[in-house]
Motif scaffolding. Structure first.
Motif, PDB file in Angstrom:
ATOM      1  N   ASP A 141      42.587  18.171  77.649  1.00 52.34           N
ATOM      2  CA  ASP A 141      41.845  16.904  77.376  1.00 52.34           C
ATOM      3  C   ASP A 141      40.378  16.959  77.537  1.00 52.34           C
ATOM      4  OD1 ASP A 141      41.430  17.179  80.305  1.00 52.34           O
ATOM      5  OD2 ASP A 141      42.231  15.155  80.897  1.00 52.34           O
ATOM      6  N   VAL A 142      39.785  18.143  77.711  1.00 51.09           N
ATOM      7  CA  VAL A 142      38.309  18.256  77.642  1.00 51.09           C
ATOM      8  C   VAL A 142      37.861  19.031  76.418  1.00 51.09           C
ATOM      9  CG1 VAL A 142      36.421  19.515  78.855  1.00 51.09           C
ATOM     10  CG2 VAL A 142      38.415  18.549  80.131  1.00 51.09           C
ATOM     11  N   VAL A 143      38.648  20.113  75.961  1.00 48.98           N
ATOM     12  CA  VAL A 143      38.173  20.782  74.719  1.00 48.98           C
ATOM     13  C   VAL A 143      39.579  20.613  73.963  1.00 48.98           C
ATOM     14  CG1 VAL A 143      37.555  23.242  73.691  1.00 48.98           C
ATOM     15  CG2 VAL A 143      36.645  22.443  75.934  1.00 48.98           C
ATOM     16  N   PRO A 144      39.389  20.192  72.687  1.00 52.66           N
ATOM     17  CA  PRO A 144      40.754  20.228  71.771  1.00 52.66           C
ATOM     18  C   PRO A 144      41.106  21.701  71.356  1.00 52.66           C
ATOM     19  CG  PRO A 144      38.954  18.729  70.894  1.00 52.66           C
ATOM     20  CD  PRO A 144      38.300  19.494  72.005  1.00 52.66           C
ATOM     21  N   TYR A 145      42.630  21.526  71.403  1.00 48.52           N
ATOM     22  CA  TYR A 145      43.163  22.824  71.088  1.00 48.52           C
ATOM     23  C   TYR A 145      42.828  23.109  69.723  1.00 48.52           C
ATOM     24  CZ  TYR A 145      46.893  25.918  70.272  1.00 48.52           C
ATOM     25  OH  TYR A 145      47.642  27.212  70.221  1.00 48.52           O
ATOM     26  N   ALA A 146      42.680  22.057  68.867  1.00 46.73           N
ATOM     27  CA  ALA A 146      42.287  22.468  67.395  1.00 46.73           C
ATOM     28  C   ALA A 146      41.188  23.019  67.380  1.00 46.73           C
ATOM     29  CB  ALA A 146      42.250  20.950  66.540  1.00 46.73           C
ATOM     30  N   ASP A 147      40.123  23.018  68.145  1.00 43.12           N
ATOM     31  CA  ASP A 147      38.757  23.701  67.966  1.00 43.12           C
ATOM     32  C   ASP A 147      39.211  25.096  68.112  1.00 43.12           C
ATOM     33  OD1 ASP A 147      37.494  21.498  67.921  1.00 43.12           O
ATOM     34  OD2 ASP A 147      36.553  21.512  69.870  1.00 43.12           O
ATOM     35  N   SER A 148      40.220  25.549  69.001  1.00 45.95           N
ATOM     36  CA  SER A 148      40.404  27.204  69.115  1.00 45.95           C
ATOM     37  C   SER A 148      41.115  27.548  67.915  1.00 45.95           C
ATOM     38  CB  SER A 148      41.440  27.538  70.474  1.00 45.95           C
ATOM     39  OG  SER A 148      40.640  27.129  71.605  1.00 45.95           O
ATOM     40  N   GLU A 149      42.118  26.527  67.350  1.00 50.98           N
ATOM     41  CA  GLU A 149      42.630  27.048  66.169  1.00 50.98           C
ATOM     42  C   GLU A 149      41.669  27.269  64.901  1.00 50.98           C
ATOM     43  OE1 GLU A 149      46.897  24.983  66.086  1.00 50.98           O
ATOM     44  OE2 GLU A 149      45.067  23.537  66.121  1.00 50.98           O
ATOM     45  N   GLU A 150      40.611  26.355  64.973  1.00 49.98           N
ATOM     46  CA  GLU A 150      39.510  26.679  63.844  1.00 49.98           C
ATOM     47  C   GLU A 150      38.688  27.874  64.242  1.00 49.98           C
ATOM     48  OE1 GLU A 150      35.539  24.164  62.479  1.00 49.98           O
ATOM     49  OE2 GLU A 150      36.935  23.177  63.521  1.00 49.98           O
ATOM     50  N   LEU A 151      38.454  28.238  65.269  1.00 49.27           N
ATOM     51  CA  LEU A 151      37.683  29.479  65.671  1.00 49.27           C
ATOM     52  C   LEU A 151      38.136  30.684  65.317  1.00 49.27           C
ATOM     53  CD1 LEU A 151      35.048  30.387  67.025  1.00 49.27           C
ATOM     54  CD2 LEU A 151      36.196  30.321  69.499  1.00 49.27           C
ATOM     55  N   VAL A 152      39.691  30.591  65.451  1.00 47.23           N
ATOM     56  CA  VAL A 152      40.560  31.710  64.923  1.00 47.23           C
ATOM     57  C   VAL A 152      40.384  31.929  63.596  1.00 47.23           C
ATOM     58  CG1 VAL A 152      42.818  32.601  64.725  1.00 47.23           C
ATOM     59  CG2 VAL A 152      41.939  31.999  67.058  1.00 47.23           C
ATOM     60  N   SER A 153      40.371  30.706  62.957  1.00 44.61           N
ATOM     61  CA  SER A 153      40.551  30.702  61.414  1.00 44.61           C
ATOM     62  C   SER A 153      39.257  31.221  61.060  1.00 44.61           C
ATOM     63  CB  SER A 153      40.824  29.169  60.910  1.00 44.61           C
ATOM     64  OG  SER A 153      40.791  29.372  59.414  1.00 44.61           O
ATOM     65  N   ASN A 154      38.018  30.641  61.482  1.00 39.18           N
ATOM     66  CA  ASN A 154      36.637  30.977  61.004  1.00 39.18           C
ATOM     67  C   ASN A 154      36.544  32.635  61.373  1.00 39.18           C
ATOM     68  OD1 ASN A 154      36.191  28.268  60.923  1.00 39.18           O
ATOM     69  ND2 ASN A 154      34.844  28.072  62.737  1.00 39.18           N
ATOM     70  N   SER A 155      36.975  33.170  62.391  1.00 37.92           N
ATOM     71  CA  SER A 155      36.670  34.563  62.721  1.00 37.92           C
ATOM     72  C   SER A 155      37.689  35.418  61.990  1.00 37.92           C
ATOM     73  CB  SER A 155      36.896  34.605  64.160  1.00 37.92           C
ATOM     74  OG  SER A 155      36.155  33.719  64.844  1.00 37.92           O
ATOM     75  N   GLY A 156      38.739  34.845  61.152  1.00 30.38           N
ATOM     76  CA  GLY A 156      39.302  35.867  60.609  1.00 30.38           C
ATOM     77  C   GLY A 156      40.557  36.620  61.564  1.00 30.38           C
ATOM     78  N   LEU A 157      40.926  35.995  62.612  1.00 30.72           N
ATOM     79  CA  LEU A 157      41.721  36.674  63.676  1.00 30.72           C
ATOM     80  C   LEU A 157      43.124  36.424  63.339  1.00 30.72           C
ATOM     81  CD1 LEU A 157      39.846  35.760  66.923  1.00 30.72           C
ATOM     82  CD2 LEU A 157      39.711  37.856  65.779  1.00 30.72           C
ATOM     83  N   PRO A 158      44.077  37.077  63.623  1.00 33.53           N
ATOM     84  CA  PRO A 158      45.390  37.081  63.555  1.00 33.53           C
ATOM     85  C   PRO A 158      45.745  35.905  64.470  1.00 33.53           C
ATOM     86  CG  PRO A 158      45.194  38.885  64.383  1.00 33.53           C
ATOM     87  CD  PRO A 158      43.871  38.401  64.243  1.00 33.53           C
ATOM     88  N   LYS A 159      46.459  34.678  63.853  1.00 34.01           N
ATOM     89  CA  LYS A 159      47.018  33.514  64.568  1.00 34.01           C
ATOM     90  C   LYS A 159      47.530  33.965  65.977  1.00 34.01           C
ATOM     91  CE  LYS A 159      48.093  30.713  60.500  1.00 34.01           C
ATOM     92  NZ  LYS A 159      49.079  29.720  60.015  1.00 34.01           N
TER      93      LYS A 159
END
Length: 84
Positions: free
Chosen positions: A31-49
Motif C-alpha cells: 500500500d506504499v509502492v504500487p506493484y505495477a511500478d515494479s512490473e514497469e521497471l522490469v519491462s523498462n529494463s528488458g528483464l525477464p518477467k
C-alpha cells in the motif's frame, strides 16, 4: 547481482531502469509502492518477467516467506533457478 525490495523508483531518484541480473521482491498488496511500478521497471529494463518475485502481504515484507525469499535472492537462487 542486485536485489531490490519494493523499489520506489518513481518517488525517489531518477533511474528508470536497472542493470541485468537484478531481482525484485514486491508484494502485490503493497500500500506504499504500487506493484505495477515494479512490473514497469522490469519491462523498462528488458528483464525477464521471472526477475519480479511476488512475496509478502504488505510493504515491509516482514513475514517468514518474504524473509526466506530475501535470503534466497541474495544467495542467487532465483537467478540459478528462476522457476521458484
Amino acid at each position: 547481482p542486485l536485489v531490490l525490495l519494493c523499489p520506489a523508483w518513481k518517488t525517489w531518484g531518477t533511474a528508470t531502469t536497472v542493470k541485468p541480473n537484478t531481482t525484485i521482491l514486491h508484494s502485490r498488496d503493497d500500500d506504499v509502492v504500487p506493484y505495477a511500478d515494479s512490473e514497469e521497471l522490469v519491462s523498462n529494463s528488458g528483464l525477464p518477467k521471472e526477475s519480479l518475485i511476488e512475496v509478502g502481504f504488505e510493504h515491509r515484507l516482514a513475514d517468514d516467506k518474504s524473509l526466506e525469499a530475501m535470503v534466497r535472492a541474495v544467495e542467487g537462487e532465483y537467478r540459478a533457478h528462476p522457476e521458484h
